[in-house]
Every structure is written in C-alpha cells, then in structure tokens.
Design an enzyme around this catalytic site. Structure first.
Site, PDB file in Angstrom:
ATOM      1  CG  HIS A 116      35.934  39.275  42.698  1.00  0.00           C
ATOM      2  ND1 HIS A 116      35.211  38.796  43.761  1.00  0.00           N
ATOM      3  CD2 HIS A 116      36.238  38.180  41.950  1.00  0.00           C
ATOM      4  CE1 HIS A 116      35.081  37.494  43.676  1.00  0.00           C
ATOM      5  NE2 HIS A 116      35.705  37.082  42.588  1.00  0.00           N
ATOM      6  N   GLY A 175      43.378  36.707  39.819  1.00  0.00           N
ATOM      7  CA  GLY A 175      44.015  36.789  41.131  1.00  0.00           C
ATOM      8  C   GLY A 175      44.968  35.615  41.347  1.00  0.00           C
ATOM      9  CG  LEU A 179      39.749  39.452  50.796  1.00  0.00           C
ATOM     10  CD1 LEU A 179      39.402  40.808  50.166  1.00  0.00           C
ATOM     11  CD2 LEU A 179      39.054  39.320  52.153  1.00  0.00           C
TER      12      LEU A 179
END
Ligand code: PAF
Length: 281
Positions: A37, A147, A184
């Site tokens: 993030h 993302g 992630l």
C-alpha cells in the site's frame, strides 16, 4: 493529515485542496497497510500534488462465509503511517455513511468479472465496483492507483471507468513482494509460521509455469503441474491457475499474445492470490 468520516467534511476538504488547481490522487484501501500500500501512496505523492487515501472494509465485497469480521483493522497504526508519508486526507467512512438505510444501487460489470475470482467469489466484483464508483464520486480524484496483485480487480475497474465515462485516470502498480517472493497482502497476517513457508509455493508454482509456457511447452500441462504443486504443499482448494489474455482476461490455451498467469488457492483459513505476466516473445 485530516482524518474525515463524514461526507460534508470530505467534500469541503477536497474543494479546499483542489482550489489551487493541482491534481488529486486517490489510493483506495481496506486498511491494515503494508509496504505494498505504501508503494501506492509513494507513487501518488510522486504524481499528484494532493493525496487522499481511503480505508473502508467494504462489507459488500465479502461473501457470507468469508473473513469480513476477521479482516485485520489497524486504524491508529495506518493513520500514523499515512501521516508520516505526507497524505493530505484520510477518508474513513463508517458503513452507514457509505451505505445509508435504504441504499439500493449496485454496479455490476459483466464479462471480465465472471471468471477467476468472480466465479470463486460470487458477488465480489459487484461489491468492489460499487464501492470504488462511490469512492470516486465522493473524493473526485484525477488519478486513482491500485496494485496489480488484484489483477482482475484492476481490469474490472478499468472496464467500468471506460464504460461509465468516468474522468479518472487509473494507474496499476507492480505487485510488491517480500524478499522471498511472496506477494504482500493484508491477509498474510492470518498465516501461521508453517503456512507462511508453504505459501511460497504459490509464486514459485506460477514462476515455473511461466517459464514452461514461455519455452513453448503446452499450456494445459504447465497449468496442471502448477495445480499439483500447490496441492502437494497443502493448498486446498486450488480455485484456479489460469493463463488469460492480459487485457480481457479471456482464457488462453496457446501463448500467442501478452498474457497473465493468475492463481488463487486456500492455505488453511487464508485465501491467497497472485499473478505474473507471461510474454509471447
Ligand atoms: O483492493 C482493495 O483493497 C479493495 O478491493 C478496494 C479496491 C479498496 C475496494 O474495497
């Protein structure tokens, strides 16, 4: 950084920010922020003079047996990280501000939402499309950054932004990975130590399938091997390992154009997803 929870305050703060004519960038999140993030926030800082980050754990994108209640919530820590990163506004609407009593509207994107996670998680992309449309209307960003780990989500968002003539530029950012290669994700927090090690089988199986397909081996065999590898490492069920057109996400059996290899599988109580580019050249 202003932390705002009601729409009139958000609208006034966005108007004030935009009064200098500089662009505004939105990074939508569900919180429990990690380096993935923060890379989006850094990109937003680099591109846009003003940055708004939203945190909203959106109930409409979770199925009845999914992890809505367990989803990690770490608002104080998230706010600290965002303030330190130079974010202008943190938008944290309560559920009754996002979906007031009587709320009845759904944004549904057909085709690109139907397969992969759309098939494994019925209704998920309606929930994502609805909340992201609302976030765009609330924040009125010039640019929004997502993302690529949620590759299908990004493709669905690009679709409805084009279809609905929304004037926001969508930027996709490469997946951020731990040193050992695991993508992630806020959901990695659910993994036990043992599961965390086994989880590496997902990026490795996708990487191996990519190598085989790019070498010219039959797609079907490479996908079957990846699925068997995941099962051997304790993933159950493997929802899919699929080679798709990079833009439309139509399934591919021959590598004749830019493609994306996508996988999703459950390890214990954690559902993991990942994807990588597959290059016909
Ligand atoms: O990717 C996410 O965190 C969420 O799906 C999003 C885009 C913030 C919508 O709730």
């Amino acid at each position: 950084m202003q932390t705002l929870r009601d729409l009139p305050a958000l609208r006034a703060a966005v108007d004030a920010l935009k009064s200098d004519g500089k662009p505004l960038t939105l990074v939508p999140t569900m919180g429990a922020l990690h380096d993935g993030h923060m890379a989006l926030v850094e990109e937003a800082r680099r591109r846009g003079r003003h940055v708004v980050v939203s945190i909203f754990v959106n109930p409409r994108q979770f199925g009845p047996n999914e992890d809505l209640d367990a989803y990690p919530r770490r608002e104080a820590k998230d706010a600290q990280m965002l303030a330190a990163a130079g974010v202008d506004i943190l938008w944290i609407p309560p559920v009754n501000v996002m979906y007031p009593a009587g709320y009845a509207t759904n944004i549904s994107v057909s085709g690109i939402s139907d397969g992969l996670d759309g098939a494994a998680r019925p209704g998920h992309f309606d929930g994502v499309s609805t909340v992201v449309t609302k976030l765009f209307n609330q924040v009125r960003p010039d640019v929004a950054i997502f993302g690529e780990k949620d590759y299908q989500q990004l493709a669905v968002i690009r679709r409805f932004v084009a279809d609905l003539d929304l004037s926001v530029e969508i930027i996709g950012m490469p997946t951020q990975r731990a040193e050992d290669g695991l993508a992630l994700s806020s959901r990695n927090a659910y993994l036990s130590e043992e599961e965390r090690k086994a989880a590496l089988a997902l990026p490795r199986a996708l990487g191996e399938a990519k190598r085989q397909i790019e070498k010219g081996e039959p797609v079907e065999g490479a996908l079957a091997k990846a699925i068997a590898t995941l099962a051997a490492h304790g993933f159950d069920p493997v929802d899919y390992v699929s080679l798709c057109d990079a833009a439309t996400l139509a399934p591919m059996t021959v590598l004749d154009r830019p493609a994306r290899l996508l996988g999703a599988a459950r390890l214990g109580k954690t559902r993991l997803i990942d994807n990588i580019a597959v290059d016909p050249a």
